[in-house]
Motif scaffolding. Sequence first.
Motif, short mmCIF file in Angstrom:
data_model
loop_
_atom_site.label_atom_id
_atom_site.label_comp_id
_atom_site.label_asym_id
_atom_site.label_seq_id
_atom_site.Cartn_x
_atom_site.Cartn_y
_atom_site.Cartn_z
N CYS A 47 -14.94 -31.61 24.90
CA CYS A 47 -15.27 -31.38 26.32
C CYS A 47 -14.90 -32.33 27.47
O CYS A 47 -14.77 -32.20 28.39
N ASP A 48 -15.04 -33.70 26.78
CA ASP A 48 -14.93 -34.96 27.99
C ASP A 48 -13.60 -35.04 28.18
O ASP A 48 -13.22 -35.72 29.11
N ASP A 49 -12.59 -34.28 27.76
CA ASP A 49 -11.26 -34.13 28.23
C ASP A 49 -10.29 -32.98 27.60
O ASP A 49 -9.86 -33.09 26.39
N VAL A 50 -10.71 -31.90 28.03
CA VAL A 50 -10.19 -30.66 27.53
C VAL A 50 -8.77 -30.55 27.42
O VAL A 50 -8.28 -29.49 27.03
N ASP A 51 -7.90 -31.22 27.86
CA ASP A 51 -6.42 -31.26 28.02
C ASP A 51 -5.87 -32.11 26.90
O ASP A 51 -4.54 -32.20 26.68
N ARG A 52 -6.62 -32.78 26.15
CA ARG A 52 -6.18 -33.73 25.25
C ARG A 52 -6.71 -33.56 23.89
O ARG A 52 -7.62 -34.14 23.50
N TYR A 71 -6.06 -32.62 17.34
CA TYR A 71 -5.48 -32.26 16.33
C TYR A 71 -4.44 -31.27 16.81
O TYR A 71 -4.18 -30.65 17.64
N LEU A 72 -3.23 -31.02 15.77
CA LEU A 72 -2.36 -29.84 16.10
C LEU A 72 -2.38 -29.22 15.11
O LEU A 72 -2.80 -29.47 13.71
N HIS A 73 -1.80 -27.90 14.90
CA HIS A 73 -1.90 -26.95 13.69
C HIS A 73 -0.74 -26.13 13.62
O HIS A 73 -0.15 -25.70 14.83
N THR A 124 -1.02 -34.60 25.90
CA THR A 124 -1.65 -33.47 26.48
C THR A 124 -1.59 -32.10 25.52
O THR A 124 -0.63 -32.15 24.62
N GLN A 125 -2.00 -31.12 25.94
CA GLN A 125 -2.00 -29.89 24.89
C GLN A 125 -0.49 -29.26 25.11
O GLN A 125 0.03 -29.02 24.20
N LYS A 126 0.18 -29.52 26.44
CA LYS A 126 1.47 -29.00 26.37
C LYS A 126 2.43 -29.91 25.48
O LYS A 126 3.41 -29.58 24.82
N ASP A 127 2.28 -31.29 25.34
CA ASP A 127 2.84 -32.22 24.42
C ASP A 127 2.53 -31.78 22.91
O ASP A 127 3.54 -31.72 22.35
N VAL A 128 1.34 -31.26 22.57
CA VAL A 128 1.23 -30.90 21.38
C VAL A 128 1.76 -29.82 20.95
O VAL A 128 2.54 -29.52 19.98
N TRP A 129 1.90 -28.83 21.87
CA TRP A 129 2.65 -27.49 21.71
C TRP A 129 4.00 -27.66 21.64
O TRP A 129 4.65 -27.27 20.78
N THR A 130 4.71 -28.75 22.41
CA THR A 130 5.99 -28.78 22.33
C THR A 130 6.61 -29.66 21.19
O THR A 130 7.62 -28.96 20.64
N PHE A 131 5.62 -30.38 20.60
CA PHE A 131 6.10 -31.16 18.98
C PHE A 131 5.95 -29.89 18.06
O PHE A 131 6.75 -29.80 17.19
N ASN A 190 -1.09 -23.67 19.72
CA ASN A 190 -1.14 -24.79 20.08
C ASN A 190 -1.23 -24.76 21.80
O ASN A 190 -1.52 -25.81 22.33
N ALA A 191 -1.07 -23.73 22.35
CA ALA A 191 -1.00 -23.65 23.73
C ALA A 191 -2.34 -23.84 24.36
O ALA A 191 -3.47 -23.43 23.87
N TRP A 192 -2.37 -24.25 25.73
CA TRP A 192 -3.71 -24.31 26.16
C TRP A 192 -4.59 -23.11 26.44
O TRP A 192 -3.96 -22.14 26.55
N GLY A 193 -5.79 -23.07 25.99
CA GLY A 193 -6.59 -22.08 25.97
C GLY A 193 -6.59 -21.18 24.93
O GLY A 193 -7.46 -20.35 24.65
N ARG A 194 -5.81 -21.46 23.86
CA ARG A 194 -5.80 -20.57 22.68
C ARG A 194 -6.80 -21.20 21.71
O ARG A 194 -7.30 -22.35 21.78
N THR A 195 -7.34 -20.28 20.93
CA THR A 195 -8.34 -20.84 19.66
C THR A 195 -7.96 -19.95 18.61
O THR A 195 -7.10 -18.81 18.50
N LEU A 196 -8.47 -20.73 17.26
CA LEU A 196 -8.35 -20.25 16.08
C LEU A 196 -9.47 -20.11 15.40
O LEU A 196 -10.69 -20.95 15.97
N ALA A 197 -10.02 -19.22 14.46
CA ALA A 197 -11.07 -19.35 14.00
C ALA A 197 -11.43 -20.48 13.20
O ALA A 197 -10.57 -21.22 12.66
#
Length: 315
Positions: free
Chosen positions: A138-143, A146-148, A201-208, A245-252
Amino acid sequence: MPQKLKAQSAVTIPRDVNDATLRFGRREVALTNLNKLFWPDLRITKRDLLQYYADVADVLLPHVKDRAMVMKRYPNGAYKEFFFMKRAPTPRPEWIELCTIHHSSGNVIDFPMIQDVPSLLWVINLGCIDLNQWYARCDDVDRPDYLHFDLDPVPGATFGQVLESALVVHEALEKLRMPSFAKTTGSRGIHVYVPIVRGPTQKDVWTFAKALGLSVAAQNPKLLTAIYKTANRPKGHVLVDYNQNAWGRTLASIYSVRPKPRAPVSTPVTWREIERGLRIEDFRIDNVAARVRKLGDLWKPLLARTGRVRLEKYL
């Protein structure tokens, strides 16, 4: 009137009442409809669900702490209709901590966070069977830290192919010197996670994740696909879903019970177990707590400060 019970370090959800209040110091958690059947065919009640989460709280909480929680509520059990709730409901206990997230739409949403056993039980009591936490704290919701990859069988594919796909992704990550950890989804697939140093950022993680997903799919065209559009995916393949990995998505989350037959649990597994072969239904609400007592938290490295990947050098 609900019965009031003082919760000990090992929390016990009462069996002889339909409503109860557990006390944790000055905090009280009201539990309701404990006798309601959440898996009627298995005779698993809401009380059993709460007890499972209490039993695994020590290993679960570090993985969801300080993260916004998207609530997926099943008020009438695993096989009935559900609905998503993002905003923390009111009224609610004053000690439920919130994570305020600004969305590009202009909406500002106060999500609840699961910080301890009382808040965990409060969320589950709302009818949440599985837990879906935000990727970044929560202290930085865009960074995120982990990636998955979500490995999901396309119709016609077997779970054996899913296991083979997990090993392919694992090998690709090993070539990049990236540690990776696997868990069953508790539904149909396998999740593979990589701990990273916060920064991109979350977009960077998604890009990778997209680049690697497309690469492993191209190298294994008979096994994998990374095609996002459902109608265009080849049957009998396993989807390497990088889009989660896109911003705002979640997994169980890890240790989440899933609203599926036999009440399976999203459970961390070793790469050796994947090599030998396993089944989703091997890990259930009735046996995962005992597995944790025996093996501990196999995903503890995902919480460590050391051993994390600096993703910037791969971007």
